[in-house]
Design a protein around this motif. Sequence first.
Motif, PDB file in Angstrom:
ATOM      1  N   THR A 103       0.808  -1.224   0.000  1.00  0.00           N
ATOM      2  CA  THR A 103       0.000   0.000   0.000  1.00  0.00           C
ATOM      3  C   THR A 103       0.841   1.274   0.000  1.00  0.00           C
ATOM      4  O   THR A 103       0.293   2.366  -0.164  1.00  0.00           O
ATOM      5  CB  THR A 103      -0.923   0.026   1.229  1.00  0.00           C
ATOM      6  OG1 THR A 103      -0.145  -0.190   2.421  1.00  0.00           O
ATOM      7  CG2 THR A 103      -1.988  -1.058   1.133  1.00  0.00           C
ATOM      8  N   PHE A 104       2.165   1.148   0.184  1.00  0.00           N
ATOM      9  CA  PHE A 104       3.056   2.311   0.203  1.00  0.00           C
ATOM     10  C   PHE A 104       4.236   2.029  -0.714  1.00  0.00           C
ATOM     11  O   PHE A 104       4.855   0.973  -0.633  1.00  0.00           O
ATOM     12  CB  PHE A 104       3.542   2.585   1.629  1.00  0.00           C
ATOM     13  CG  PHE A 104       4.352   3.841   1.762  1.00  0.00           C
ATOM     14  CD1 PHE A 104       3.734   5.077   1.874  1.00  0.00           C
ATOM     15  CD2 PHE A 104       5.743   3.800   1.759  1.00  0.00           C
ATOM     16  CE1 PHE A 104       4.472   6.248   1.993  1.00  0.00           C
ATOM     17  CE2 PHE A 104       6.491   4.963   1.874  1.00  0.00           C
ATOM     18  CZ  PHE A 104       5.862   6.187   1.990  1.00  0.00           C
ATOM     19  N   PRO A 105       4.617   2.965  -1.601  1.00  0.00           N
ATOM     20  CA  PRO A 105       5.593   2.659  -2.648  1.00  0.00           C
ATOM     21  C   PRO A 105       7.059   2.747  -2.230  1.00  0.00           C
ATOM     22  O   PRO A 105       7.934   2.384  -3.013  1.00  0.00           O
ATOM     23  CB  PRO A 105       5.291   3.716  -3.707  1.00  0.00           C
ATOM     24  CG  PRO A 105       4.809   4.899  -2.914  1.00  0.00           C
ATOM     25  CD  PRO A 105       4.028   4.311  -1.773  1.00  0.00           C
ATOM     26  N   GLY A 106       7.342   3.244  -1.025  1.00  0.00           N
ATOM     27  CA  GLY A 106       8.724   3.475  -0.625  1.00  0.00           C
ATOM     28  C   GLY A 106       9.056   4.953  -0.632  1.00  0.00           C
ATOM     29  O   GLY A 106       8.342   5.771  -1.237  1.00  0.00           O
ATOM     30  N   ILE A 107      10.144   5.322   0.018  1.00  0.00           N
ATOM     31  CA  ILE A 107      10.469   6.736   0.208  1.00  0.00           C
ATOM     32  C   ILE A 107      10.852   7.426  -1.098  1.00  0.00           C
ATOM     33  O   ILE A 107      10.570   8.610  -1.283  1.00  0.00           O
ATOM     34  CB  ILE A 107      11.593   6.899   1.266  1.00  0.00           C
ATOM     35  CG1 ILE A 107      11.677   8.368   1.719  1.00  0.00           C
ATOM     36  CG2 ILE A 107      12.926   6.366   0.743  1.00  0.00           C
ATOM     37  CD1 ILE A 107      12.611   8.581   2.906  1.00  0.00           C
ATOM     38  N   ALA A 108      11.466   6.702  -2.036  1.00  0.00           N
ATOM     39  CA  ALA A 108      11.900   7.348  -3.283  1.00  0.00           C
ATOM     40  C   ALA A 108      10.719   7.804  -4.140  1.00  0.00           C
ATOM     41  O   ALA A 108      10.670   8.962  -4.574  1.00  0.00           O
ATOM     42  CB  ALA A 108      12.825   6.428  -4.067  1.00  0.00           C
ATOM     43  N   PRO A 109       9.718   6.942  -4.413  1.00  0.00           N
ATOM     44  CA  PRO A 109       8.574   7.423  -5.202  1.00  0.00           C
ATOM     45  C   PRO A 109       7.632   8.320  -4.409  1.00  0.00           C
ATOM     46  O   PRO A 109       6.822   9.033  -5.013  1.00  0.00           O
ATOM     47  CB  PRO A 109       7.859   6.121  -5.617  1.00  0.00           C
ATOM     48  CG  PRO A 109       8.805   5.017  -5.307  1.00  0.00           C
ATOM     49  CD  PRO A 109       9.658   5.499  -4.189  1.00  0.00           C
ATOM     50  N   TRP A 110       7.721   8.284  -3.078  1.00  0.00           N
ATOM     51  CA  TRP A 110       6.818   9.089  -2.260  1.00  0.00           C
ATOM     52  C   TRP A 110       7.365  10.509  -2.067  1.00  0.00           C
ATOM     53  O   TRP A 110       6.839  11.473  -2.608  1.00  0.00           O
ATOM     54  CB  TRP A 110       6.575   8.421  -0.916  1.00  0.00           C
ATOM     55  CG  TRP A 110       5.675   9.181  -0.002  1.00  0.00           C
ATOM     56  CD1 TRP A 110       6.050   9.985   1.044  1.00  0.00           C
ATOM     57  CD2 TRP A 110       4.245   9.241  -0.050  1.00  0.00           C
ATOM     58  NE1 TRP A 110       4.952  10.532   1.652  1.00  0.00           N
ATOM     59  CE2 TRP A 110       3.826  10.092   1.001  1.00  0.00           C
ATOM     60  CE3 TRP A 110       3.289   8.660  -0.871  1.00  0.00           C
ATOM     61  CZ2 TRP A 110       2.488  10.381   1.233  1.00  0.00           C
ATOM     62  CZ3 TRP A 110       1.953   8.933  -0.627  1.00  0.00           C
ATOM     63  CH2 TRP A 110       1.567   9.786   0.409  1.00  0.00           C
ATOM     64  N   ALA A 111       8.436  10.642  -1.320  1.00  0.00           N
ATOM     65  CA  ALA A 111       9.023  11.958  -1.052  1.00  0.00           C
ATOM     66  C   ALA A 111      10.069  12.331  -2.094  1.00  0.00           C
ATOM     67  O   ALA A 111      10.179  13.487  -2.504  1.00  0.00           O
ATOM     68  CB  ALA A 111       9.642  11.981   0.349  1.00  0.00           C
ATOM     69  N   GLY A 112      10.841  11.347  -2.525  1.00  0.00           N
ATOM     70  CA  GLY A 112      11.953  11.640  -3.428  1.00  0.00           C
ATOM     71  C   GLY A 112      11.535  12.046  -4.819  1.00  0.00           C
ATOM     72  O   GLY A 112      12.307  12.708  -5.521  1.00  0.00           O
ATOM     73  N   ILE A 113      10.316  11.688  -5.231  1.00  0.00           N
ATOM     74  CA  ILE A 113       9.916  11.971  -6.604  1.00  0.00           C
ATOM     75  C   ILE A 113       9.932  13.470  -6.905  1.00  0.00           C
ATOM     76  O   ILE A 113      10.184  13.888  -8.029  1.00  0.00           O
ATOM     77  CB  ILE A 113       8.530  11.362  -6.900  1.00  0.00           C
ATOM     78  CG1 ILE A 113       8.312  11.273  -8.414  1.00  0.00           C
ATOM     79  CG2 ILE A 113       7.411  12.132  -6.211  1.00  0.00           C
ATOM     80  CD1 ILE A 113       7.126  10.408  -8.807  1.00  0.00           C
ATOM     81  N   HIS A 114       9.718  14.300  -5.891  1.00  0.00           N
ATOM     82  CA  HIS A 114       9.786  15.747  -6.112  1.00  0.00           C
ATOM     83  C   HIS A 114      11.217  16.171  -6.477  1.00  0.00           C
ATOM     84  O   HIS A 114      11.417  17.041  -7.323  1.00  0.00           O
ATOM     85  CB  HIS A 114       9.323  16.498  -4.870  1.00  0.00           C
ATOM     86  CG  HIS A 114       7.851  16.451  -4.646  1.00  0.00           C
ATOM     87  ND1 HIS A 114       6.942  16.944  -5.559  1.00  0.00           N
ATOM     88  CD2 HIS A 114       7.117  15.971  -3.604  1.00  0.00           C
ATOM     89  CE1 HIS A 114       5.718  16.773  -5.091  1.00  0.00           C
ATOM     90  NE2 HIS A 114       5.790  16.178  -3.914  1.00  0.00           N
ATOM     91  N   ALA A 115      12.208  15.568  -5.812  1.00  0.00           N
ATOM     92  CA  ALA A 115      13.601  15.895  -6.138  1.00  0.00           C
ATOM     93  C   ALA A 115      13.980  15.367  -7.520  1.00  0.00           C
ATOM     94  O   ALA A 115      14.650  16.057  -8.300  1.00  0.00           O
ATOM     95  CB  ALA A 115      14.537  15.322  -5.072  1.00  0.00           C
ATOM     96  N   PHE A 116      13.554  14.150  -7.846  1.00  0.00           N
ATOM     97  CA  PHE A 116      13.823  13.629  -9.185  1.00  0.00           C
ATOM     98  C   PHE A 116      13.131  14.491 -10.240  1.00  0.00           C
ATOM     99  O   PHE A 116      13.661  14.691 -11.338  1.00  0.00           O
ATOM    100  CB  PHE A 116      13.358  12.174  -9.286  1.00  0.00           C
ATOM    101  CG  PHE A 116      14.065  11.248  -8.334  1.00  0.00           C
ATOM    102  CD1 PHE A 116      15.444  11.188  -8.297  1.00  0.00           C
ATOM    103  CD2 PHE A 116      13.354  10.448  -7.461  1.00  0.00           C
ATOM    104  CE1 PHE A 116      16.116  10.350  -7.414  1.00  0.00           C
ATOM    105  CE2 PHE A 116      13.996   9.606  -6.573  1.00  0.00           C
ATOM    106  CZ  PHE A 116      15.378   9.551  -6.550  1.00  0.00           C
ATOM    107  N   ASP A 117      11.960  15.010  -9.890  1.00  0.00           N
ATOM    108  CA  ASP A 117      11.239  15.885 -10.812  1.00  0.00           C
ATOM    109  C   ASP A 117      11.984  17.192 -11.031  1.00  0.00           C
ATOM    110  O   ASP A 117      12.153  17.639 -12.173  1.00  0.00           O
ATOM    111  CB  ASP A 117       9.834  16.159 -10.270  1.00  0.00           C
ATOM    112  CG  ASP A 117       9.044  17.112 -11.160  1.00  0.00           C
ATOM    113  OD1 ASP A 117       9.019  16.891 -12.383  1.00  0.00           O
ATOM    114  OD2 ASP A 117       8.476  18.081 -10.640  1.00  0.00           O
ATOM    115  N   TRP A 118      12.444  17.833  -9.938  1.00  0.00           N
ATOM    116  CA  TRP A 118      13.115  19.120 -10.162  1.00  0.00           C
ATOM    117  C   TRP A 118      14.447  18.921 -10.886  1.00  0.00           C
ATOM    118  O   TRP A 118      14.865  19.778 -11.655  1.00  0.00           O
ATOM    119  CB  TRP A 118      13.223  19.935  -8.891  1.00  0.00           C
ATOM    120  CG  TRP A 118      14.205  19.572  -7.819  1.00  0.00           C
ATOM    121  CD1 TRP A 118      15.517  19.245  -7.949  1.00  0.00           C
ATOM    122  CD2 TRP A 118      13.945  19.576  -6.395  1.00  0.00           C
ATOM    123  NE1 TRP A 118      16.106  19.034  -6.720  1.00  0.00           N
ATOM    124  CE2 TRP A 118      15.170  19.238  -5.753  1.00  0.00           C
ATOM    125  CE3 TRP A 118      12.834  19.849  -5.605  1.00  0.00           C
ATOM    126  CZ2 TRP A 118      15.282  19.145  -4.352  1.00  0.00           C
ATOM    127  CZ3 TRP A 118      12.949  19.758  -4.223  1.00  0.00           C
ATOM    128  CH2 TRP A 118      14.153  19.411  -3.605  1.00  0.00           C
TER     129      TRP A 118
END
Length: 338
Positions: free
Chosen positions: A171-186
């Motif tokens: 039910t939870f994807p892990g810290i990278a797709p959750w919080a980290g995706i914003h950093a990967f996006d920027w």
Amino acid sequence: MRLGLIGSTGHWHSYAPALDRIPGLELVAVAAAGPEESTGAFDHAPGLTVETRRYDDARRMLDAERLDLVQVCGRSDRIPVWTRLCLERGLSVMAEKPLAMNLTTLEDLFNTARATGASLVPMHTMRGVPELASVHRVVHAGAIGDPLLSFSQKSYKWGRSRPAFWRSRDTFPGIAPWAGIHAFDWLHWILGDVFTEVSGHEGTAAHPDVPACASQAAFLLSMRNGGVATVTLDYLRPESAPTHGDERLRIAGTLGVVDLALADRKVTLTTGQEPPRALSPDPQVDLFTRFARSLRGESPPPLTLHEACRITEIALKAQLAADTHQTITLTDSPYRSP
């Protein structure tokens, strides 16, 4: 424009600014994303009126209502399910991140969106941060030359507790797709699609009772020009800190360095020709308004489908790298812009 909401989890108020900026935008229906939610959560939803209809089952809403666009903000494992059902009906969607929990589901959403022609934009709301926009501006203007090294940080307070769905990778994807995706996006937004591989490490030492989400993690991304980008993520920020988050970005290039400390709203540029100087922020229109305007044909979408899925792919592969202790390639991707 007739808007429907599915889910009241996460950043579900993101549509609110558009109500004042998009003529004719109205909230016509709301629905729970799953049994863990209640339609009572919408009692004070921006734009709610006595005419706004409520549904316990979002499928019933999709079948009964004539909608122009839908916002999906449910539990992480529910997002791709509702998103796909909307896309199959030709409905454009803004969805909470990440778009998918795994690469197979992501490819399915990509193909469905392409087949139906419906727009799909993830809730990468940090593209509306004025200070990040100023970093984007100076890097694209060539002020720091060829970017070779970057450091991105996202640090947050843990708080008293976290939702139950954070405890399982079902039910939870892990810290990278959750919080980290914003950093990967920027990084993708500012530096471009320049990453060739990713490795990562994480641990749950600070919060072992919530094993699906790391309390600390670090990722290393290699770049085509020989440069490297590092991303650190943590839920270790002290409760006594003045802000919930401490987000930072430093990009060093052949001609200079740009530094961002978002908690202080401070961006600094240093080059070989001039000493450090503060950069003014670049005001941005919120993501949902840009999305709605693109559907009206007034502007391009804030992210293309290829960009949205590419950034999600990078985040999912970063998590996979940490989970498997392997370096994962980023070069073979169906989402590179055509």
